[in-house]
Write a protein that holds these residues in place. Structure first.
Motif, PDB file in Angstrom:
ATOM      1  N   PHE A   1      52.535  27.938  38.862  1.00 40.04           N
ATOM      2  CA  PHE A   1      51.787  27.540  37.667  1.00 40.04           C
ATOM      3  C   PHE A   1      51.814  28.658  36.624  1.00 40.04           C
ATOM      4  CE2 PHE A   1      47.789  27.812  35.316  1.00 40.04           C
ATOM      5  CZ  PHE A   1      47.774  26.582  34.682  1.00 40.04           C
ATOM      6  N   TYR A   2      51.512  29.879  37.056  1.00 38.22           N
ATOM      7  CA  TYR A   2      51.484  31.009  36.108  1.00 38.22           C
ATOM      8  C   TYR A   2      52.863  31.222  35.495  1.00 38.22           C
ATOM      9  CZ  TYR A   2      46.691  32.392  37.124  1.00 38.22           C
ATOM     10  OH  TYR A   2      45.316  32.413  37.214  1.00 38.22           O
ATOM     11  N   LYS A   3      53.899  31.031  36.322  1.00 40.48           N
ATOM     12  CA  LYS A   3      55.274  31.204  35.833  1.00 40.48           C
ATOM     13  C   LYS A   3      55.568  30.152  34.760  1.00 40.48           C
ATOM     14  CE  LYS A   3      59.591  31.936  38.249  1.00 40.48           C
ATOM     15  NZ  LYS A   3      60.130  31.790  39.593  1.00 40.48           N
ATOM     16  N   LYS A   4      55.145  28.902  35.072  1.00 39.55           N
ATOM     17  CA  LYS A   4      55.440  27.783  34.168  1.00 39.55           C
ATOM     18  C   LYS A   4      54.773  27.965  32.800  1.00 39.55           C
ATOM     19  CE  LYS A   4      53.778  23.599  34.686  1.00 39.55           C
ATOM     20  NZ  LYS A   4      53.238  22.567  35.544  1.00 39.55           N
ATOM     21  N   VAL A   5      53.517  28.437  32.832  1.00 41.01           N
ATOM     22  CA  VAL A   5      52.824  28.574  31.545  1.00 41.01           C
ATOM     23  C   VAL A   5      53.096  29.927  30.880  1.00 41.01           C
ATOM     24  CG1 VAL A   5      50.970  26.971  32.147  1.00 41.01           C
ATOM     25  CG2 VAL A   5      50.674  29.394  32.611  1.00 41.01           C
ATOM     26  N   GLY A   6      53.900  30.756  31.536  1.00 44.70           N
ATOM     27  CA  GLY A   6      54.290  32.039  30.928  1.00 44.70           C
ATOM     28  C   GLY A   6      53.169  33.053  30.877  1.00 44.70           C
ATOM     29  N   LYS A   7      52.305  33.025  31.906  1.00 45.36           N
ATOM     30  CA  LYS A   7      51.219  34.015  31.952  1.00 45.36           C
ATOM     31  C   LYS A   7      51.390  34.913  33.161  1.00 45.36           C
ATOM     32  CE  LYS A   7      46.879  33.169  31.350  1.00 45.36           C
ATOM     33  NZ  LYS A   7      45.775  33.332  30.515  1.00 45.36           N
ATOM     34  N   ALA A   8      50.915  36.155  33.023  1.00 46.06           N
ATOM     35  CA  ALA A   8      50.967  37.067  34.181  1.00 46.06           C
ATOM     36  C   ALA A   8      50.026  36.528  35.259  1.00 46.06           C
ATOM     37  CB  ALA A   8      50.538  38.449  33.756  1.00 46.06           C
ATOM     38  N   TRP A   9      50.462  36.695  36.514  1.00 40.94           N
ATOM     39  CA  TRP A   9      49.694  36.155  37.642  1.00 40.94           C
ATOM     40  C   TRP A   9      48.548  37.115  37.966  1.00 40.94           C
ATOM     41  CZ3 TRP A   9      52.131  35.313  43.160  1.00 40.94           C
ATOM     42  CH2 TRP A   9      51.293  34.459  43.892  1.00 40.94           C
ATOM     43  N   LYS A  10      47.484  37.003  37.176  1.00 39.67           N
ATOM     44  CA  LYS A  10      46.325  37.879  37.383  1.00 39.67           C
ATOM     45  C   LYS A  10      45.047  37.111  37.026  1.00 39.67           C
ATOM     46  CE  LYS A  10      46.127  40.029  32.837  1.00 39.67           C
ATOM     47  NZ  LYS A  10      44.935  39.385  32.317  1.00 39.67           N
ATOM     48  N   ARG A  11      43.940  37.581  37.556  1.00 41.71           N
ATOM     49  CA  ARG A  11      42.662  36.919  37.270  1.00 41.71           C
ATOM     50  C   ARG A  11      41.577  37.986  37.157  1.00 41.71           C
ATOM     51  NH1 ARG A  11      41.455  31.958  36.239  1.00 41.71           N
ATOM     52  NH2 ARG A  11      39.510  30.980  36.920  1.00 41.71           N
ATOM     53  N   GLY A  12      40.746  37.827  36.136  1.00 44.96           N
ATOM     54  CA  GLY A  12      39.701  38.826  35.903  1.00 44.96           C
ATOM     55  C   GLY A  12      38.320  38.284  36.235  1.00 44.96           C
ATOM     56  N   TYR A  13      37.533  39.095  36.915  1.00 45.64           N
ATOM     57  CA  TYR A  13      36.155  38.718  37.247  1.00 45.64           C
ATOM     58  C   TYR A  13      35.199  39.768  36.679  1.00 45.64           C
ATOM     59  CZ  TYR A  13      38.161  35.552  40.746  1.00 45.64           C
ATOM     60  OH  TYR A  13      38.872  34.565  41.374  1.00 45.64           O
ATOM     61  N   LEU A  14      34.149  39.299  36.045  1.00 51.80           N
ATOM     62  CA  LEU A  14      33.094  40.206  35.604  1.00 51.80           C
ATOM     63  C   LEU A  14      31.873  39.939  36.472  1.00 51.80           C
ATOM     64  CD1 LEU A  14      31.911  42.241  33.494  1.00 51.80           C
ATOM     65  CD2 LEU A  14      31.120  40.237  32.238  1.00 51.80           C
ATOM     66  N   LEU A  15      31.460  40.932  37.242  1.00 53.00           N
ATOM     67  CA  LEU A  15      30.273  40.762  38.082  1.00 53.00           C
ATOM     68  C   LEU A  15      29.118  41.495  37.425  1.00 53.00           C
ATOM     69  CD1 LEU A  15      31.790  41.570  41.619  1.00 53.00           C
ATOM     70  CD2 LEU A  15      31.975  39.479  40.265  1.00 53.00           C
ATOM     71  N   TYR A  16      28.036  40.803  37.162  1.00 51.20           N
ATOM     72  CA  TYR A  16      26.909  41.468  36.524  1.00 51.20           C
ATOM     73  C   TYR A  16      25.593  41.102  37.196  1.00 51.20           C
ATOM     74  CZ  TYR A  16      26.177  37.053  33.999  1.00 51.20           C
ATOM     75  OH  TYR A  16      25.952  35.740  33.687  1.00 51.20           O
ATOM     76  N   GLY A  17      24.648  42.006  37.090  1.00 52.59           N
ATOM     77  CA  GLY A  17      23.341  41.771  37.705  1.00 52.59           C
ATOM     78  C   GLY A  17      22.687  43.098  38.027  1.00 52.59           C
ATOM     79  N   PRO A  18      21.394  43.070  38.406  1.00 51.89           N
ATOM     80  CA  PRO A  18      20.677  44.324  38.686  1.00 51.89           C
ATOM     81  C   PRO A  18      21.284  45.081  39.870  1.00 51.89           C
ATOM     82  CG  PRO A  18      19.180  42.437  38.644  1.00 51.89           C
ATOM     83  CD  PRO A  18      20.563  41.887  38.606  1.00 51.89           C
ATOM     84  N   PRO A  19      20.972  46.370  39.981  1.00 49.29           N
ATOM     85  CA  PRO A  19      21.487  47.153  41.119  1.00 49.29           C
ATOM     86  C   PRO A  19      20.998  46.562  42.438  1.00 49.29           C
ATOM     87  CG  PRO A  19      20.395  48.592  39.516  1.00 49.29           C
ATOM     88  CD  PRO A  19      20.146  47.188  39.074  1.00 49.29           C
ATOM     89  N   GLY A  20      21.866  46.563  43.435  1.00 48.23           N
ATOM     90  CA  GLY A  20      21.466  46.105  44.771  1.00 48.23           C
ATOM     91  C   GLY A  20      21.555  44.609  44.963  1.00 48.23           C
ATOM     92  N   THR A  21      22.252  43.908  44.052  1.00 51.77           N
ATOM     93  CA  THR A  21      22.363  42.457  44.214  1.00 51.77           C
ATOM     94  C   THR A  21      23.694  42.067  44.874  1.00 51.77           C
ATOM     95  OG1 THR A  21      23.052  42.384  41.906  1.00 51.77           O
ATOM     96  CG2 THR A  21      20.791  41.751  42.387  1.00 51.77           C
TER      97      THR A  21
END
Ligand SMILES: Nc1ncnc2c1ncn2[C@@H]1O[C@H](COP(=O)(O)OP(=O)(O)OP(=O)(O)O)[C@@H](O)[C@H]1O
Length: 498
Positions: free
Chosen positions: A248-268
């Motif tokens: 799929f990533y090849k077909k749409v011409g995008k690098a095969w990567k995914r970004g996640y942003l994890l947010y929340g108070p300390p200790g969660t």
């Protein structure tokens, strides 16, 4: 002269005690002189050069190169990036033990079930055959072209080691087209058999950008992490979809990567979730310590040394480094900036551009995770659509999170539940406690009744405290509102009188 020093030829064996002592003294003096010369040379010739001479010596005496021989050199690095062929050859040869090998390395990490035996590479010549072709591998030291400051520590400071493969040149095509791919597949299956996840850390030490690597032994998995079950399912489904989408990533011409942003108070559980993701996907983790990165080229070097099928982690993105804006050459002063190194020329746009551009197209199956305790303080550049694909909010412990922790720490399951569990589940959300705090309470005793009773008391106290604070805040807001309304009234009156 030797005769004078050692008058011990059969003809003149000393007959008296005094001549025997004189012969002994001469001999001892010679030995001391010889040892002093050897020690002097050892100090004069650097270790790297000695390794080089030694490896060359072995090379000529044990690999017997002939005129028809072709040598392939496999360096550890290809430009700035690690050479994948070198890594595969290292694994492949490490497992090639022959009965004639006299030096073997015995090792075991705490993730491995059995000990591993490998050949000691240095100075070894390993013979191999493939489809009737004789091949000789050697591990050779070469003096480094330029001695940089970074490499001034350690015992290999003056040399670079590389593998050399020697064979008759008429087999060149077969070796390159068939033997090398064979080495790759063998190395892959060896690694699968002993797969231990790695945690790579990049930062700065006394000598410059430094990297270290240890086995990742983090016990958190998706079974043991205490997050809401729906959120857990969403993350697992997202990861599953990502790893299956190469085409799929090849077909749409995008690098095969995914970004996640994890947010929340300390200790969660932000760090715990990264470990769970790594354990689930069997990906290594590259922990990028931004405060250790001096400038964008440092950053590029570190990013290029990361491997495929890995998770790149930047923790506390809001406060780990002073980041300059793309527009300004002067260090900006974002409110989120805590570490203010005046020498840092590293920019957020440098990081983001490199992650989105060159770096991501140099590798496959990469996951990038940024974590923060303060999402609201993040630079808008990070929040732009398409930057971080998934935003995950980790918050206070929920009833389902508590059930997971109770199962982990006390072995309480649905089948053998405890009478206090219902009360705790009712209290837990209003008490607003992190999973880290609940985990701490659950570890206080081995007695389940004592622990749960203590937790109920703790949650009740916390709830009372929260209610009081909320009341105080509401009162203050009320007072502020009244003051504001009075001020407005006075101003209106004043305006009327004018
Ligand atoms: N969701 C969770 N599930 C299970 N254990 C957790 C969870 N959250 C926290 N813990 C426990 O608390 C400890 C600290 O958690 P962790 O480091 O993952 O939190 P964090 O959100 O990354 O904190 P920080 O923002 O301070 O880095 C963990 O070692 C773990 O024992």
């Amino acid at each position: 002269m030797l005769n004078t020093m050692f008058p011990l030829s059969p003809k003149n064996i000393p007959t008296s005690v005094s001549s025997l002592f004189s012969a002994y003294a001469s001999f001892t003096a010679f030995i001391m002189l010889f040892r002093a010369i050897v020690n002097e040379l050892k100090d004069l010739i650097p270790l790297g050069v000695r390794s080089y001479i030694y490896s060359k010596f072995r090379y000529y005496f044990f690999t017997h190169p002939s005129d028809d021989d072709l040598t392939l050199v496999i360096n550890k690095h290809f430009g700035m990036a690690p050479n994948e062929v070198y890594e595969k050859v290292e694994v492949y040869l490490g497992a090639k033990i022959s009965p004639s090998d006299k030096h073997l390395i015995l090792s075991k990490t705490n993730q491995q079930k059995t000990v591993t035996l490998a050949i000691e590479k240095r100075g070894q010549v390993v013979s191999d055959t493939f489809d009737g072709i004789d091949l000789r591998w050697s591990y050779v030291a070469k003096p480094k072209k330029s001695k940089s400051k970074q490499s001034s520590a350690g015992d290999d400071e003056e040399v670079e080691w590389c593998f050399e493969l020697m064979f008759n040149e008429k087999h060149k095509a077969k070796v390159i087209d068939s033997y090398i791919p064979y080495v790759f597949t063998q190395a892959e299956s060896i690694k699968q058999g002993e797969k231990a996840l790695k945690l790579h850390c990049s930062g700065r030490d006394h000598y410059g950008t430094s990297k270290s690597c240890i086995d990742l032994v983090h016990p958190t998995t998706f079974e043991t992490i205490a997050i809401d079950s729906e959120l857990k399912k969403m993350i697992i489904d997202d990861l599953d979809m990502f790893v299956k989408r190469r085409e799929f990533y090849k077909k749409v011409g995008k690098a095969w990567k995914r970004g996640y942003l994890l947010y929340g108070p300390p200790g969660t559980g932000k760090s715990s979730l990264i470990a769970a993701m790594a354990n689930y996907l069997q990906f290594d983790i590259h922990d990028l310590e931004l405060s250790g990165i001096r400038d964008n080229s440092d950053l590029r070097r570190v990013l290029l040394s990361t491997t495929n099928r890995s998770i790149l982690v930047v923790e506390d993105i809001d406060c780990s480094v002073k980041i300059k804006n793309r527009e300004s050459a002067q260090p900006s002063k974002p409110s989120n900036s805590l570490d203010c190194s005046p020498t840092s020329k590293f920019t957020l746009s440098g990081l983001l551009n490199f992650i989105d551009g060159l770096w991501s197209s140099c590798g496959d199956e990469r996951i990038i995770v940024f974590t923060t305790n303060h999402k609201e303080k993040l630079d808008p550049a990070l929040m732009r659509p398409g930057r971080m694909d998934v935003h995950i909010h980790l918050s206070y412990c929920t009833p389902s999170g508590f059930r997971t922790l109770a199962s982990n720490y006390l072995g309480i399951h649905e089948t053998n539940t405890h009478h206090l569990c219902g009360e705790i589940e009712g209290l837990i959300e209003s008490a607003e406690v992190t999973p880290a705090v609940v985990a701490k309470e659950l570890m206080k005793s081995n007695d389940t009744d004592v622990v749960l009773d203590g937790l109920v008391k703790f949650l009740k106290q916390k709830k009372v405290k929260n209610d009081k604070e909320k009341l105080k805040k509401a009162k203050k807001a009320d007072e502020d509102g009244t003051k504001k309304a009075e001020k407005q009234e006075r101003e209106e009156d004043a305006n009327k009188n004018c």
